[in-house]
Design a protein around this motif. Structure first.
Motif, mmCIF file in Angstrom:
data_model
loop_
_atom_site.group_PDB
_atom_site.id
_atom_site.type_symbol
_atom_site.label_atom_id
_atom_site.label_comp_id
_atom_site.label_asym_id
_atom_site.label_seq_id
_atom_site.Cartn_x
_atom_site.Cartn_y
_atom_site.Cartn_z
ATOM 1 N N THR A 9 0.308 -1.473 -0.073
ATOM 2 C CA THR A 9 -0.021 -0.096 -0.159
ATOM 3 C C THR A 9 0.934 0.938 -0.291
ATOM 4 O OG1 THR A 9 -2.043 -1.157 1.087
ATOM 5 C CG2 THR A 9 -1.663 1.407 0.893
ATOM 6 N N ALA A 10 2.219 1.061 0.440
ATOM 7 C CA ALA A 10 2.565 2.847 1.189
ATOM 8 C C ALA A 10 3.388 2.788 -0.560
ATOM 9 C CB ALA A 10 3.764 2.563 2.309
ATOM 10 N N ILE A 11 3.859 1.660 -1.162
ATOM 11 C CA ILE A 11 4.883 1.656 -2.088
ATOM 12 C C ILE A 11 3.862 2.645 -3.019
ATOM 13 C CG2 ILE A 11 5.776 0.677 -4.149
ATOM 14 C CD1 ILE A 11 6.604 -1.656 -1.893
ATOM 15 N N LEU A 12 2.678 1.969 -3.273
ATOM 16 C CA LEU A 12 1.598 2.570 -4.338
ATOM 17 C C LEU A 12 1.619 3.971 -4.149
ATOM 18 C CD1 LEU A 12 -0.764 -0.527 -4.913
ATOM 19 C CD2 LEU A 12 1.019 -0.107 -6.076
ATOM 20 N N ARG A 13 1.331 4.192 -3.420
ATOM 21 C CA ARG A 13 1.155 5.290 -2.815
ATOM 22 C C ARG A 13 2.122 6.728 -3.254
ATOM 23 N NH1 ARG A 13 -2.839 7.736 0.112
ATOM 24 N NH2 ARG A 13 -1.544 9.197 1.227
ATOM 25 N N ALA A 14 3.433 5.955 -2.410
ATOM 26 C CA ALA A 14 4.748 6.728 -2.933
ATOM 27 C C ALA A 14 4.386 6.819 -4.947
ATOM 28 C CB ALA A 14 5.580 5.397 -2.896
ATOM 29 N N TYR A 15 3.839 5.882 -5.418
ATOM 30 C CA TYR A 15 4.226 6.405 -7.122
ATOM 31 C C TYR A 15 2.466 7.144 -7.630
ATOM 32 C CZ TYR A 15 3.858 5.157 -12.156
ATOM 33 O OH TYR A 15 4.634 5.011 -13.302
ATOM 34 N N VAL A 16 1.652 6.831 -6.589
ATOM 35 C CA VAL A 16 1.040 7.195 -6.823
ATOM 36 C C VAL A 16 0.712 9.533 -7.005
ATOM 37 C CG1 VAL A 16 -2.396 7.511 -7.301
ATOM 38 C CG2 VAL A 16 -0.616 5.760 -7.500
ATOM 39 N N VAL A 17 0.542 9.482 -5.552
ATOM 40 C CA VAL A 17 0.681 10.577 -4.795
ATOM 41 C C VAL A 17 1.032 12.075 -5.268
ATOM 42 C CG1 VAL A 17 1.017 12.298 -2.763
ATOM 43 C CG2 VAL A 17 0.037 9.949 -2.492
#
Length: 228
Positions: free
Chosen positions: A90-98
Motif C-alpha cells: 500500500t505504501a509503495i503504491l501511494r509513493a507512486y500515485v501521490v
C-alpha cells in the motif's frame, strides 16, 4: 543579471507554450513556429535555448519528472522499511500515485496538463518521444516494480509489469477526465477529490497486485535454494 532573468523568462515561456500545444494537439502536429507564436518569441529564440523540438520536449519532461521521480524514490525508500507485506505494498503504491496528484501548484508531476501530454504522446507513437519518455521514467519505474516484487512472493515480473501499466492507465485517465467520475456517479462521487482518487486507485491496484502472490511457490524456491 537582467539578461539571465530575461533568458529564464524566455525558457519558461517556451516550455509553457509548447507543453500546452503538445497536450492539445500532440507532438508531431505542432511546429516550432507555432510554439514561438504562442510564447511571443521568434523561432531563433527556441533553437538558441533548446536546439530543436525534441530538445523542448526533453526539457518539459525534465522539469516535471526530475522532482516527481525524486519524490517517488524517497517515498519508495520509506515504504520498503515497512515489515508487513500488505501494508508495505500500500505504501509503495501511494509513493507512486501521490506525487502525480500533489502537483497543482508546483512542477512535481505537472498536474492534468502534463498528464494529458503524456497520454497524448503515448498514443501518438513517436519514436523520438518514446525515447524521451523512457529516459525520464524507466529508472524510477524499475525501482517501483522491484519494490512491488518484494511484496508479492512467487509473482512473475511480467505480471507485475502488466498490472503496473494498468495502474498508470487509471492514473492518466483519472487526472485527465475527473468530471466523468462525477457525471457517471450522478454526483455521488467527486472526480476532483484527489484524496478519494488516490484511495480508490491504490486500493484497486493493491487488490490486483496482491492477487499475484504465490507464497507456496516462493517457499519451494527458497527450499530449493537452501538445499543446493
Amino acid at each position: 543579471m537582467a539578461r539571465a532573468g530575461k533568458e529564464t523568462d524566455s525558457r519558461t515561456a517556451i516550455l509553457d507554450a509548447a507543453e500546452e500545444l503538445f497536450s492539445r494537439h500532440g507532438y508531431g502536429a505542432v511546429a516550432l513556429r507555432e510554439i514561438a507564436r504562442a510564447a511571443d518569441l521568434n523561432v531563433g529564440s527556441l533553437t538558441y535555448h533548446f536546439g530543436d523540438k525534441a530538445g523542448i520536449l526533453s526539457a518539459i519532461y525534465e522539469r516535471h519528472t526530475r522532482p516527481m521521480n525524486a519524490r517517488r524514490l524517497e517515498l519508495i525508500r520509506e515504504a520498503t522499511r515497512i515489515e508487513e507485506r500488505s501494508a508495505r505494498l500500500t505504501a509503495i503504491l501511494r509513493a507512486y500515485v501521490v506525487p502525480a496528484f500533489r502537483s497543482s501548484d508546483d512542477l512535481v508531476g505537472g498536474g492534468a496538463r502534463f498528464t494529458r501530454l503524456r497520454a497524448m504522446l503515448s498514443a501518438e507513437g513517436s519514436e523520438q518521444a518514446r525515447l524521451i519518455i523512457a529516459d525520464a521514467f524507466d529508472t524510477t519505474t524499475r525501482a517501483f516494480i522491484d519494490a512491488i516484487a518484494d511484496c508479492v512472493p512467487g509473482s512473475l515480473r511480467e505480471d507485475i509489469v502488466w498490472r503496473s501499466q494498468f495502474l498508470l492507465g487509471s492514473l492518466y485517465y483519472t487526472l485527465i477526465n475527473p468530471e466523468r467520475i462525477s457525471r457517471l456517479s450522478d454526483g455521488r462521487a467527486d472526480g476532483f477529490d484527489h484524496d478519494e482518487a488516490i484511495r480508490q486507485i491504490v486500493e484497486a491496484s493493491h487488490a490486483s497486485l496482491w492477487a499475484l502472490a504465490r507464497p507456496a511457490a516462493a517457499e519451494r524456491t527458497a527450499a530449493t535454494a537452501r538445499s543446493t
